[in-house]
Design a protein around this motif. Structure first.
Motif, PDB file in Angstrom:
ATOM      1  N   ARG A   1      50.233  16.598  36.827  1.00 35.12           N
ATOM      2  CA  ARG A   1      49.726  15.322  36.335  1.00 35.12           C
ATOM      3  C   ARG A   1      49.719  15.331  34.822  1.00 35.12           C
ATOM      4  O   ARG A   1      49.240  16.275  34.201  1.00 35.12           O
ATOM      5  N   LEU A   2      50.267  14.316  34.244  1.00 38.90           N
ATOM      6  CA  LEU A   2      50.300  14.187  32.785  1.00 38.90           C
ATOM      7  C   LEU A   2      49.138  13.320  32.345  1.00 38.90           C
ATOM      8  O   LEU A   2      48.851  12.292  32.945  1.00 38.90           O
ATOM      9  N   ARG A   3      48.492  13.766  31.315  1.00 38.44           N
ATOM     10  CA  ARG A   3      47.380  13.000  30.779  1.00 38.44           C
ATOM     11  C   ARG A   3      47.725  12.561  29.362  1.00 38.44           C
ATOM     12  O   ARG A   3      48.384  13.294  28.626  1.00 38.44           O
ATOM     13  N   VAL A   4      47.290  11.401  28.979  1.00 38.09           N
ATOM     14  CA  VAL A   4      47.518  10.883  27.631  1.00 38.09           C
ATOM     15  C   VAL A   4      46.353  11.343  26.766  1.00 38.09           C
ATOM     16  O   VAL A   4      45.192  11.150  27.109  1.00 38.09           O
ATOM     17  N   ALA A   5      46.709  11.949  25.639  1.00 35.54           N
ATOM     18  CA  ALA A   5      45.667  12.418  24.726  1.00 35.54           C
ATOM     19  C   ALA A   5      45.071  11.221  24.004  1.00 35.54           C
ATOM     20  O   ALA A   5      45.772  10.281  23.642  1.00 35.54           O
ATOM     21  N   PRO A   6      43.766  11.245  23.790  1.00 31.05           N
ATOM     22  CA  PRO A   6      43.156  10.126  23.056  1.00 31.05           C
ATOM     23  C   PRO A   6      43.618  10.147  21.600  1.00 31.05           C
ATOM     24  O   PRO A   6      43.951  11.183  21.058  1.00 31.05           O
TER      25      PRO A   6
END
Length: 167
Positions: A48-53
């Motif tokens: 799962r790829l998460r978008v960095a804030p």
């Protein structure tokens, strides 16, 4: 919705229905009853790829907004000033063109007057008014060797009445 096939081939869309051929080459869907724990062990789950804030911005916004306002207002005033100067110079140029046209007409009139005064008839009349008489055919002296061409003789005739002051 069907998952991507294992073999790398594209799965045609069939409105949510899967055929027997597609069942062999595609992953089972999450809502499917065919999902067994053995199937999950064979196919690894994609990471799962998460978008960095976004990084926090510590710069205050008020000076930037003030700078943008000053630049915009300065630009508008600069354009207004430039436009005013261009219009002012256009009026000045129109006035100078009008003066140039008037001076051209005056120059042409003066050249016509000069050409008229230099005509042979006017020169003879002006010479008579000054008391000059016709000398006839003149004699010429060549300067390099001093040779004389023609016979010099004095002018004959009476001065005009206007040059002597009476009649």
């Amino acid at each position: 919705m069907t998952a991507t096939p294992v073999t790398g081939q594209r799965v045609p869309r069939s409105g949510g229905r899967t055929t027997a051929a597609h069942k062999e080459t595609s992953f089972p869907t999450h809502g499917s009853a065919a999902l067994r724990p053995a199937d999950r062990a064979e196919v690894p789950a994609p990471p799962r790829l998460r978008v960095a804030p976004p990084a926090p911005v510590a710069v205050p916004r008020a000076p930037f907004v003030l700078l943008v306002l000053v630049v915009v207002i300065g630009g508008v005033l600069g354009i207004l000033l430039l436009n005013t100067k261009i219009n002012e110079n256009a009026f000045r140029l129109d006035d100078l063109n009008s003066q140039q046209a008037a001076l051209d007409v005056q120059e042409q009139q003066l050249q016509q007057d000069l050409a008229q005064l230099e005509s042979a008839g006017n020169l003879e009349a002006a010479a008579r008014r000054l008391g000059l008489v016709d000398s006839g055919k003149p004699a010429y002296l060549r300067l390099p060797d001093g040779r004389l061409f023609g016979v010099p003789k004095p002018a004959t005739g009476w001065p005009s009445v206007t040059a002597t002051g009476g009649g």
